[in-house]
Scaffold this motif. Structure first.
Motif, PDB file in Angstrom:
ATOM      1  N   TYR A 153     -13.150   8.689  -0.248  1.00  0.00           N
ATOM      2  CA  TYR A 153     -12.226   7.824  -0.969  1.00  0.00           C
ATOM      3  C   TYR A 153     -11.730   6.627  -0.161  1.00  0.00           C
ATOM      4  O   TYR A 153     -11.394   6.754   1.015  1.00  0.00           O
ATOM      5  CB  TYR A 153     -10.998   8.630  -1.414  1.00  0.00           C
ATOM      6  CG  TYR A 153     -11.300   9.707  -2.418  1.00  0.00           C
ATOM      7  CD1 TYR A 153     -11.457   9.395  -3.763  1.00  0.00           C
ATOM      8  CD2 TYR A 153     -11.417  11.034  -2.026  1.00  0.00           C
ATOM      9  CE1 TYR A 153     -11.722  10.388  -4.698  1.00  0.00           C
ATOM     10  CE2 TYR A 153     -11.683  12.039  -2.952  1.00  0.00           C
ATOM     11  CZ  TYR A 153     -11.843  11.706  -4.281  1.00  0.00           C
ATOM     12  OH  TYR A 153     -12.107  12.684  -5.185  1.00  0.00           O
ATOM     13  N   GLN A 154     -11.669   5.477  -0.804  1.00  0.00           N
ATOM     14  CA  GLN A 154     -10.963   4.331  -0.249  1.00  0.00           C
ATOM     15  C   GLN A 154      -9.465   4.656  -0.252  1.00  0.00           C
ATOM     16  O   GLN A 154      -8.952   5.232  -1.209  1.00  0.00           O
ATOM     17  CB  GLN A 154     -11.230   3.095  -1.108  1.00  0.00           C
ATOM     18  CG  GLN A 154     -10.566   1.830  -0.628  1.00  0.00           C
ATOM     19  CD  GLN A 154     -10.836   0.659  -1.571  1.00  0.00           C
ATOM     20  OE1 GLN A 154     -11.109   0.848  -2.757  1.00  0.00           O
ATOM     21  NE2 GLN A 154     -10.775  -0.544  -1.037  1.00  0.00           N
ATOM     22  N   PRO A 155      -8.752   4.336   0.828  1.00  0.00           N
ATOM     23  CA  PRO A 155      -7.314   4.658   0.879  1.00  0.00           C
ATOM     24  C   PRO A 155      -6.553   4.030  -0.283  1.00  0.00           C
ATOM     25  O   PRO A 155      -6.799   2.893  -0.677  1.00  0.00           O
ATOM     26  CB  PRO A 155      -6.869   4.041   2.212  1.00  0.00           C
ATOM     27  CG  PRO A 155      -8.099   3.970   3.030  1.00  0.00           C
ATOM     28  CD  PRO A 155      -9.214   3.698   2.063  1.00  0.00           C
ATOM     29  N   ASP A 156      -5.647   4.809  -0.845  1.00  0.00           N
ATOM     30  CA  ASP A 156      -4.810   4.328  -1.942  1.00  0.00           C
ATOM     31  C   ASP A 156      -3.541   5.176  -1.969  1.00  0.00           C
ATOM     32  O   ASP A 156      -3.590   6.378  -1.669  1.00  0.00           O
ATOM     33  CB  ASP A 156      -5.549   4.439  -3.284  1.00  0.00           C
ATOM     34  CG  ASP A 156      -4.759   3.822  -4.428  1.00  0.00           C
ATOM     35  OD1 ASP A 156      -4.684   2.589  -4.485  1.00  0.00           O
ATOM     36  OD2 ASP A 156      -4.220   4.589  -5.243  1.00  0.00           O
ATOM     37  N   LYS A 157      -2.429   4.574  -2.321  1.00  0.00           N
ATOM     38  CA  LYS A 157      -1.156   5.301  -2.321  1.00  0.00           C
ATOM     39  C   LYS A 157      -1.142   6.468  -3.298  1.00  0.00           C
ATOM     40  O   LYS A 157      -0.341   7.398  -3.156  1.00  0.00           O
ATOM     41  CB  LYS A 157      -0.012   4.343  -2.645  1.00  0.00           C
ATOM     42  CG  LYS A 157      -0.097   3.699  -4.020  1.00  0.00           C
ATOM     43  CD  LYS A 157       1.061   2.732  -4.248  1.00  0.00           C
ATOM     44  CE  LYS A 157       1.003   2.091  -5.622  1.00  0.00           C
ATOM     45  NZ  LYS A 157       2.123   1.144  -5.836  1.00  0.00           N
ATOM     46  N   SER A 158      -2.053   6.449  -4.272  1.00  0.00           N
ATOM     47  CA  SER A 158      -2.100   7.543  -5.244  1.00  0.00           C
ATOM     48  C   SER A 158      -2.824   8.773  -4.709  1.00  0.00           C
ATOM     49  O   SER A 158      -2.783   9.839  -5.307  1.00  0.00           O
ATOM     50  CB  SER A 158      -2.804   7.079  -6.529  1.00  0.00           C
ATOM     51  OG  SER A 158      -4.174   6.780  -6.271  1.00  0.00           O
ATOM     52  N   ASN A 159      -3.498   8.621  -3.570  1.00  0.00           N
ATOM     53  CA  ASN A 159      -4.298   9.705  -3.012  1.00  0.00           C
ATOM     54  C   ASN A 159      -3.656  10.205  -1.714  1.00  0.00           C
ATOM     55  O   ASN A 159      -3.726   9.560  -0.677  1.00  0.00           O
ATOM     56  CB  ASN A 159      -5.720   9.206  -2.726  1.00  0.00           C
ATOM     57  CG  ASN A 159      -6.676  10.337  -2.384  1.00  0.00           C
ATOM     58  OD1 ASN A 159      -6.262  11.416  -1.987  1.00  0.00           O
ATOM     59  ND2 ASN A 159      -7.966  10.084  -2.528  1.00  0.00           N
ATOM     60  N   VAL A 215     -11.414   2.142  -5.348  1.00  0.00           N
ATOM     61  CA  VAL A 215     -10.364   2.216  -6.355  1.00  0.00           C
ATOM     62  C   VAL A 215     -10.193   0.865  -7.047  1.00  0.00           C
ATOM     63  O   VAL A 215     -10.255  -0.191  -6.420  1.00  0.00           O
ATOM     64  CB  VAL A 215      -9.030   2.683  -5.718  1.00  0.00           C
ATOM     65  CG1 VAL A 215      -8.510   1.650  -4.719  1.00  0.00           C
ATOM     66  CG2 VAL A 215      -8.007   2.998  -6.771  1.00  0.00           C
ATOM     67  N   LYS A 216     -10.041   0.938  -8.367  1.00  0.00           N
ATOM     68  CA  LYS A 216      -9.824  -0.264  -9.172  1.00  0.00           C
ATOM     69  C   LYS A 216      -8.874   0.088 -10.301  1.00  0.00           C
ATOM     70  O   LYS A 216      -9.116   1.035 -11.048  1.00  0.00           O
ATOM     71  CB  LYS A 216     -11.149  -0.788  -9.737  1.00  0.00           C
ATOM     72  CG  LYS A 216     -11.001  -2.104 -10.503  1.00  0.00           C
ATOM     73  CD  LYS A 216     -12.363  -2.607 -10.970  1.00  0.00           C
ATOM     74  CE  LYS A 216     -12.229  -3.936 -11.702  1.00  0.00           C
ATOM     75  NZ  LYS A 216     -13.561  -4.433 -12.163  1.00  0.00           N
ATOM     76  N   ASN A 217      -7.773  -0.639 -10.379  1.00  0.00           N
ATOM     77  CA  ASN A 217      -6.745  -0.375 -11.393  1.00  0.00           C
ATOM     78  C   ASN A 217      -6.271   1.081 -11.363  1.00  0.00           C
ATOM     79  O   ASN A 217      -6.041   1.702 -12.393  1.00  0.00           O
ATOM     80  CB  ASN A 217      -7.284  -0.716 -12.791  1.00  0.00           C
ATOM     81  CG  ASN A 217      -7.639  -2.184 -12.931  1.00  0.00           C
ATOM     82  OD1 ASN A 217      -6.973  -3.048 -12.363  1.00  0.00           O
ATOM     83  ND2 ASN A 217      -8.695  -2.469 -13.682  1.00  0.00           N
ATOM     84  N   GLY A 218      -6.160   1.614 -10.133  1.00  0.00           N
ATOM     85  CA  GLY A 218      -5.652   2.968  -9.975  1.00  0.00           C
ATOM     86  C   GLY A 218      -6.659   4.072 -10.229  1.00  0.00           C
ATOM     87  O   GLY A 218      -6.315   5.250 -10.160  1.00  0.00           O
ATOM     88  N   GLU A 219      -7.914   3.710 -10.505  1.00  0.00           N
ATOM     89  CA  GLU A 219      -8.949   4.709 -10.795  1.00  0.00           C
ATOM     90  C   GLU A 219     -10.099   4.576  -9.790  1.00  0.00           C
ATOM     91  O   GLU A 219     -10.476   3.457  -9.404  1.00  0.00           O
ATOM     92  CB  GLU A 219      -9.495   4.534 -12.216  1.00  0.00           C
ATOM     93  CG  GLU A 219      -8.456   4.736 -13.312  1.00  0.00           C
ATOM     94  CD  GLU A 219      -8.038   6.186 -13.458  1.00  0.00           C
ATOM     95  OE1 GLU A 219      -8.834   7.062 -13.061  1.00  0.00           O
ATOM     96  OE2 GLU A 219      -6.917   6.432 -13.956  1.00  0.00           O
TER      97      GLU A 219
END
Length: 371
Positions: free
Chosen positions: A137-143, A169-173
């Motif tokens: 996964y690309q880092p994202d605050k949702s993960n 991640v794009k648009n939270g997905e």
């Protein structure tokens, strides 16, 4: 927790005998701390009639009741406020349930010390700029999964020049960016910089299969490395041996055998085990490992398969001093491996099928639900 500091300042990271007394005292201090600050953990030890006075040597550590990971996926245990953790993590959530864990400041500090020592020992620290292929996964605050954060952490072992993620991640997905991954690999292969490919073995096989289908065969920089972590999980039907996977990667990307690094850790037990030259996970001074009989939960003799019980005094944020996983493993005596590392090692055999097999791990978890 002065003994924890002494333990994690150890220089000879695989000399268990020299740290046995310090490790035992660090565990006792860890237990005391969590009993005082986590009422749920205190209740568990009381119900199971545990008294730390039975811990007279490291040979007695099997008497400390381990917390099953299946129990922790349903119950959150913390010894400090979760919203004040310096770093919050969770397990991957296989089956839809996750273990919430994390690090307070002191746990994070000593954890970093441990990481640097282990990665330095296994020649994974470098000052040379490096390109990264992250099969995750690309880092994202949702993960907030421990694996996503660990993959990001890997990029600090050598200065990052370029990076490509399999799951962006794009648009939270999240979506799979296979073409972007292939394009990045081809671009990296033309540069005079090492490439580090990091991810699950199942993802690695799928990536190599994709390259082979496209007829892509290249030779990466001689110092390129492949870092594997975790098991095959939902891709168990596709599982192949590590040797076969290493051979596939060597044939397609030209990575040398000595540059394959296998790695093991869990969200509940964030000690890093890096495989030696023979592919075995040796026990560092920062932990101890017990193999338990699947039916009785008693400690098994070496060379006998059982449930993997991992022990460490690292965390003061959560009472995860002794964790029983769903992994089946076998312990081998020191010296049996044949490499230069002096400590015993364990071999992972597989995982218990929780959906179909009623093990003592589940039984213990069911029992604890009433506490």
């Amino acid at each position: 927790m002065k003994y924890r500091g002494k333990l994690f300042r150890s220089r000879k990271i695989y000399d268990l005998k020299s740290t046995d007394k310090i490790f035992l005292e660090a565990m006792k201090s860890n237990i005391d701390f969590h009993v005082r600050h986590c009422p749920e953990y205190r209740d568990i030890l009381e119900v199971l009639d545990f008294d730390k006075s039975v811990l007279r040597s490291t040979n007695d550590l099997h008497k400390l009741p381990p917390l099953p990971t299946s129990y922790l996926k349903n119950h959150t245990l913390t010894s400090k406020p979760y919203d004040k953790f310096l770093l919050k993590t969770s397990s991957s959530g296989t089956g839809g349930k996750k273990t919430l864990s994390g690090f307070d400041v002191s746990s994070a500090f000593w954890g970093l010390c441990m990481l640097l020592k282990i990665f330095k020992y296994h020649n994974l620290l470098s000052l040379r700029r490096t390109n990264y292929i992250i099969l995750g996964y690309q880092p994202d605050k949702s993960n907030q999964t421990a694996m996503a954060k660990a993959l990001k952490g890997i990029t600090f072992l050598a200065p990052q020049k370029g990076i490509a993620y399999a799951l962006k991640v794009k648009n939270g997905e999240y979506y799979a960016d296979i073409q972007g991954l292939v394009d990045s690999l081809l671009r990296f292969s033309k540069q005079n910089h090492p490439v580090r490919i990091v991810g699950f073995p199942a993802y690695m096989k799928m990536f190599i299969d994709e390259l082979n289908e496209r007829g892509i065969k290249i030779t990466l920089h001689k110092n390129s490395k492949m870092l594997l972590g975790g098991g095959w999980k939902t891709f168990f039907a596709e599982e192949i041996s590590k040797d076969k996977l290493f051979s596939m990667v060597s044939n397609t990307l030209g990575v040398r055998r000595e540059n394959f690094k296998d790695h093991f850790s869990t969200a509940e037990h964030p000690i890093n085990y890096v495989a030696c030259e023979n592919g075995n996970f040796h026990i560092p001074v920062f932990s101890r490992v017990i193999i338990r009989d699947v039916n009785t939960l008693e400690r098994t003799p070496n060379d006998t398969p059982g449930l993997l019980n991992l022990i460490t005094p690292l965390l003061s944020s959560v009472p995860f001093g002794s964790i029983m996983t769903d992994d089946i493993a076998v312990m081998r005596d020191a010296g049996k491996c044949g490499c230069k590392i002096p400590s015993p090692h364990f071999e992972l055999i597989g995982r218990v099928g929780l959906a179909s097999i009623k093990t003592c791990t589940q039984a213990a978890s069911d029992y604890l639900k009433n506490i």
